[in-house]
Design a protein around this motif. Structure first.
Motif, mmCIF file in Angstrom:
data_model
loop_
_atom_site.group_PDB
_atom_site.id
_atom_site.type_symbol
_atom_site.label_atom_id
_atom_site.label_comp_id
_atom_site.label_asym_id
_atom_site.label_seq_id
_atom_site.Cartn_x
_atom_site.Cartn_y
_atom_site.Cartn_z
ATOM 1 N N ARG A 367 0.856 -1.205 0.000
ATOM 2 C CA ARG A 367 0.000 0.000 0.000
ATOM 3 C C ARG A 367 0.883 1.243 0.000
ATOM 4 O O ARG A 367 1.762 1.376 0.847
ATOM 5 N N SER A 368 0.660 2.144 -0.943
ATOM 6 C CA SER A 368 1.457 3.376 -0.994
ATOM 7 C C SER A 368 0.836 4.385 -0.026
ATOM 8 O O SER A 368 -0.331 4.242 0.358
ATOM 9 N N PRO A 369 1.587 5.414 0.346
ATOM 10 C CA PRO A 369 1.062 6.382 1.330
ATOM 11 C C PRO A 369 -0.279 6.981 0.909
ATOM 12 O O PRO A 369 -1.126 7.269 1.749
ATOM 13 N N ASP A 370 -0.522 7.166 -0.405
ATOM 14 C CA ASP A 370 -1.809 7.764 -0.805
ATOM 15 C C ASP A 370 -2.893 6.703 -1.034
ATOM 16 O O ASP A 370 -3.972 7.010 -1.542
ATOM 17 N N GLY A 371 -2.598 5.450 -0.683
ATOM 18 C CA GLY A 371 -3.662 4.447 -0.657
ATOM 19 C C GLY A 371 -3.767 3.540 -1.876
ATOM 20 O O GLY A 371 -4.665 2.710 -1.950
ATOM 21 N N VAL A 372 -2.853 3.676 -2.853
ATOM 22 C CA VAL A 372 -2.893 2.746 -3.998
ATOM 23 C C VAL A 372 -2.379 1.385 -3.527
ATOM 24 O O VAL A 372 -1.328 1.293 -2.891
ATOM 25 N N VAL A 373 -3.131 0.330 -3.842
ATOM 26 C CA VAL A 373 -2.697 -1.027 -3.487
ATOM 27 C C VAL A 373 -2.047 -1.652 -4.725
ATOM 28 O O VAL A 373 -2.694 -1.798 -5.767
ATOM 29 N N THR A 374 -0.771 -1.991 -4.619
ATOM 30 C CA THR A 374 -0.064 -2.637 -5.730
ATOM 31 C C THR A 374 0.038 -4.133 -5.434
ATOM 32 O O THR A 374 0.409 -4.527 -4.328
ATOM 33 N N VAL A 375 -0.302 -4.956 -6.422
ATOM 34 C CA VAL A 375 -0.134 -6.408 -6.262
ATOM 35 C C VAL A 375 0.815 -6.866 -7.351
ATOM 36 O O VAL A 375 0.615 -6.607 -8.533
ATOM 37 N N VAL A 376 1.880 -7.554 -6.921
ATOM 38 C CA VAL A 376 2.952 -7.852 -7.872
ATOM 39 C C VAL A 376 3.683 -9.118 -7.455
ATOM 40 O O VAL A 376 3.558 -9.563 -6.315
ATOM 41 N N GLY A 377 4.454 -9.678 -8.400
ATOM 42 C CA GLY A 377 5.171 -10.924 -8.124
ATOM 43 C C GLY A 377 4.258 -12.098 -8.408
ATOM 44 O O GLY A 377 3.335 -12.002 -9.221
ATOM 45 N N GLY A 378 4.496 -13.194 -7.717
ATOM 46 C CA GLY A 378 3.624 -14.358 -7.847
ATOM 47 C C GLY A 378 3.724 -15.013 -9.211
ATOM 48 O O GLY A 378 4.741 -14.903 -9.905
ATOM 49 N N LYS A 379 2.648 -15.668 -9.602
ATOM 50 C CA LYS A 379 2.665 -16.506 -10.804
ATOM 51 C C LYS A 379 1.292 -16.512 -11.443
ATOM 52 O O LYS A 379 0.302 -16.183 -10.793
ATOM 53 N N LEU A 380 1.266 -16.978 -12.667
ATOM 54 C CA LEU A 380 -0.008 -17.192 -13.345
ATOM 55 C C LEU A 380 -0.883 -18.120 -12.494
ATOM 56 O O LEU A 380 -2.069 -17.868 -12.264
ATOM 57 N N THR A 381 -0.278 -19.189 -12.004
ATOM 58 C CA THR A 381 -1.009 -20.206 -11.244
ATOM 59 C C THR A 381 -1.777 -19.609 -10.069
ATOM 60 O O THR A 381 -2.889 -20.032 -9.765
ATOM 61 N N THR A 382 -1.164 -18.619 -9.405
ATOM 62 C CA THR A 382 -1.740 -18.117 -8.155
ATOM 63 C C THR A 382 -2.486 -16.796 -8.344
ATOM 64 O O THR A 382 -2.727 -16.073 -7.380
ATOM 65 N N TYR A 383 -2.860 -16.489 -9.599
ATOM 66 C CA TYR A 383 -3.471 -15.175 -9.872
ATOM 67 C C TYR A 383 -4.702 -14.935 -9.008
ATOM 68 O O TYR A 383 -4.979 -13.824 -8.562
ATOM 69 N N ARG A 384 -5.502 -15.991 -8.800
ATOM 70 C CA ARG A 384 -6.782 -15.815 -8.090
ATOM 71 C C ARG A 384 -6.541 -15.384 -6.649
ATOM 72 O O ARG A 384 -7.185 -14.481 -6.125
ATOM 73 N N ARG A 385 -5.574 -16.034 -6.019
ATOM 74 C CA ARG A 385 -5.242 -15.695 -4.639
ATOM 75 C C ARG A 385 -4.645 -14.276 -4.549
ATOM 76 O O ARG A 385 -4.954 -13.510 -3.632
ATOM 77 N N MET A 386 -3.804 -13.950 -5.535
ATOM 78 C CA MET A 386 -3.231 -12.593 -5.567
ATOM 79 C C MET A 386 -4.338 -11.555 -5.671
ATOM 80 O O MET A 386 -4.331 -10.532 -4.981
ATOM 81 N N ALA A 387 -5.302 -11.845 -6.543
ATOM 82 C CA ALA A 387 -6.412 -10.913 -6.758
ATOM 83 C C ALA A 387 -7.240 -10.780 -5.488
ATOM 84 O O ALA A 387 -7.626 -9.669 -5.081
ATOM 85 N N GLU A 388 -7.508 -11.902 -4.854
ATOM 86 C CA GLU A 388 -8.302 -11.878 -3.618
ATOM 87 C C GLU A 388 -7.590 -11.037 -2.551
ATOM 88 O O GLU A 388 -8.213 -10.201 -1.878
ATOM 89 N N ASP A 389 -6.277 -11.241 -2.418
ATOM 90 C CA ASP A 389 -5.518 -10.491 -1.406
ATOM 91 C C ASP A 389 -5.520 -8.995 -1.722
ATOM 92 O O ASP A 389 -5.649 -8.152 -0.816
ATOM 93 N N ALA A 390 -5.370 -8.664 -3.024
ATOM 94 C CA ALA A 390 -5.305 -7.245 -3.399
ATOM 95 C C ALA A 390 -6.644 -6.557 -3.150
ATOM 96 O O ALA A 390 -6.696 -5.462 -2.576
ATOM 97 N N VAL A 391 -7.730 -7.178 -3.578
ATOM 98 C CA VAL A 391 -9.050 -6.556 -3.391
ATOM 99 C C VAL A 391 -9.375 -6.507 -1.897
ATOM 100 O O VAL A 391 -9.924 -5.514 -1.402
ATOM 101 N N GLY A 392 -8.990 -7.550 -1.164
ATOM 102 C CA GLY A 392 -9.207 -7.538 0.288
ATOM 103 C C GLY A 392 -8.491 -6.366 0.950
ATOM 104 O O GLY A 392 -9.034 -5.704 1.842
ATOM 105 N N ALA A 393 -7.260 -6.074 0.486
ATOM 106 C CA ALA A 393 -6.507 -4.956 1.064
ATOM 107 C C ALA A 393 -7.092 -3.609 0.632
ATOM 108 O O ALA A 393 -7.144 -2.661 1.412
#
Ligand SMILES: Cc1cc2nc3c(=O)[nH]c(=O)nc-3n(C[C@H](O)[C@H](O)[C@H](O)COP(=O)(O)OP(=O)(O)OC[C@H]3O[C@@H](n4cnc5c(N)ncnc54)[C@H](O)[C@@H]3O)c2cc1C
Length: 499
Positions: A367-393
């Motif tokens: 999370r950047s100071p102005d509130g943008v949530v960046t989701v990065v790294g990971g893999k194609l395989t785990t995209y769903r979990r990455m997305a869930e974590d990002a939207v949750g944050a």
């Protein structure tokens, strides 16, 4: 269809996006951003999701197309990553994308480069991976266990292997997506079916916690999209919008061999890289008959290009490694194409200066100071979990994620008797594509790499393809072989005219 993406829908929804405030703005429509758009929209949030180019324009179309079970992460002690991969592989195989993801066999040829001790260690690892599969609830019927094969059986599956000195092979199974770009398209269309506005050719020029300055790349018009939460899913480009995000991109190159270049290949290969313990190159037969050979892992210095080049040194390296197990090594003239992708690896403590191959494949939600949530790294395989974590944050008060069992566009019962090629590409939508050719037999005309005009027309009407590049380089993979691309260009233009 509510999931259909096309030029008319883009124009309509672009107007809506610039005049309203959405709950979530997602930037980037690779697998992660498309996943975030779906995650948010299926929680009932209003969503605008934009990409500077096209669906799957970035790294997501340059992967090896493996839906990993996590074994390689276990080997490097990353137990959490391994578990997450095994769980997400199971979700794709069983619930979300059984039409696009299936088990695929791989052989590790037991040549003189693989001693009996190493073979035993690798087999023990495969068994551990199989235990992970079982613990993650994926049945053997979807993903068979490992076994050891005789040399004769190995040669029956991979006739181009050098028989001299071959002691047999280790057979293992892992998940594979029929086409990574198609997975992204399916996710984006499912998001659209849940009401997300999926807008390609919209480049974010500046990003803040309450929205973005955007340029429509088709008209040059600039406007704002206002949002209550913002997710930056721009992969290797993430640091360009949020400077506090630092990445160490690493280049991975694949060769493209024409169908038949390695004989009647019925399994993938793990080819030992001489001088390295338990590191393998991959031979990956594709549904269209082409064979990919990968994969390098080289740190990228300097600016991040839109489309990375595969250097000749990578091509030569892969040909040399492959030659180590073949009866007749391949020459440069047998390489029909090559492509490279950039892994968006998160630079962690101790990462600087080390090999990119050793950087963690875990994803990060920052999370950047102005509130943008960046989701990065990971893999194609785990995209769903990455997305869930990002939207949750980004939206901590939103309802819980629903995507673990949400079928993607095309999942579902398939009309019996349809051609296998169509079922592999379209799943439950295969019948509708075939119906196009029934209504207009001229659309059955082959274009290249097994693709027909009907595939191209379908892509422009329902899969958001706006130009010939979208059709040839992402909705189909004709463009991986430059001369096939040139030959198919008139057909792509004709398909756009009749869409
Ligand atoms: C060679 C290679 C092989 C791989 N193999 C596998 C594999 O077999 N299995 C596996 O699970 N994983 C694999 N991976 C990892 C996986 O491919 C990536 O982790 C994943 O695709 C990253 O997706 P992403 O959506 O985060 O990024 P991307 O797919 O790069 O998407 C980012 C998007 O952001 C857009 N964008 C950038 N800037 C802007 C802007 N200013 N405004 C709007 N849009 C913007 C881009 O156009 C792009 O479409 C591999 C990676 C590489 C490099």
């Amino acid at each position: 269809m509510r999931s259909s993406l096309n030029a008319a829908r883009r124009a309509r929804e672009l107007d809506e996006a610039r005049t309203s405030v959405v709950d979530v703005l997602v930037v980037g429509l690779g697998v992660t951003g498309a996943g975030a758009a779906l995650d948010a929209a299926s929680r009932g949030l209003s969503v605008a999701a934009v990409d500077a180019h096209d669906l799957a324009f970035g790294t997501s179309r340059w992967s090896s197309k493996l839906v990993h079970g996590g074994l390689r992460y276990l080997a490097s002690g990353q137990v959490g990553v391994a578990w997450e991969s095994a769980v997400e592989r199971g979700a794709l195989l069983r619930h979300t994308a059984p039409h696009l993801v299936a088990a695929h066999p791989y052989l590790l040829p037991l040549t003189s480069d693989v001693g009996p001790g190493e073979a035993a260690t690798v087999m023990a690892g495969y068994r551990l991976g199989d235990a992970l599969r079982a613990a993650a609830g994926t049945p053997r019927s979807l993903l068979p266990g490992p076994s050891r094969l005789t040399a004769a059986r190995a040669l029956a599956l991979a006739p181009s292997l050098r028989p001299h000195g071959l002691r047999g092979a280790l057979l293992s199974w892992d998940g594979r997506v029929v086409d990574d770009a198609r997975l992204v398209v399916a996710i984006a269309r499912t998001a659209a079916a849940h009401g997300a506005r999926v807008l390609t050719r919209c480049r974010v020029l500046a990003l803040a916690g309450d929205g973005a300055r955007v340029r429509d790349e088709l008209t040059g018009a600039e406007f704002d999209i206002r949002a209550r939460a913002v997710v930056n899913a721009t992969g290797v480009w993430a640091g360009g919008l949020v400077p506090s995000v630092t990445l160490r991109p690493s280049r991975g190159t694949h060769l493209v061999l024409r169908p038949g270049a390695l004989g009647a290949l019925r399994a993938g290969l793990h080819v030992p890289i001489p001088g390295e313990r338990a590191r393998f190159a991959l031979v990956l037969p594709q549904a269209d008959g082409r064979v990919y050979v990968g994969l390098t892992d080289e740190p990228l210095d300097g600016p991040v290009p839109d489309v990375p080049e595969a250097p000749e040194s990578d091509v030569a390296f892969l040909l040399e490694v492959l030659g180590g197990v073949l009866d007749r090594p391949l020459g440069r003239d047998q390489v029909a194409g090559a492509f490279a992708g950039l892994r968006p690896l998160v630079d962690g403590p101790g990462g600087a200066g080390g090999a990119t191959a050793d950087l963690s494949r875990r994803h990060a939600v920052l999370r950047s100071p102005d509130g943008v949530v960046t989701v990065v790294g990971g893999k194609l395989t785990t995209y769903r979990r990455m997305a869930e974590d990002a939207v949750g944050a980004a939206c901590p008060h939103a309802p819980a994620s629903r995507t673990a069992r949400l079928p993607l566009a095309g999942a579902g019962p398939v009309r019996p008797g349809l051609p296998r090629r169509l079922v592999l590409r379209y799943g439950a939508e295969a019948g509708a594509v075939l119906d196009l050719t029934r209504r207009d037999p001229a659309l059955a005309e082959p274009v290249a790499a097994g693709i027909t005009l009907a595939d191209l027309v379908w892509a422009a009407r329902h899969e958001g393809a706006l130009d010939a590049g979208d059709l040839l380089d992402r909705r189909t993979r004709i463009g991986l072989v430059p001369e096939d691309r040139a030959a198919a260009l008139p057909a792509a233009e004709a398909a756009l005219r009749c869409a």
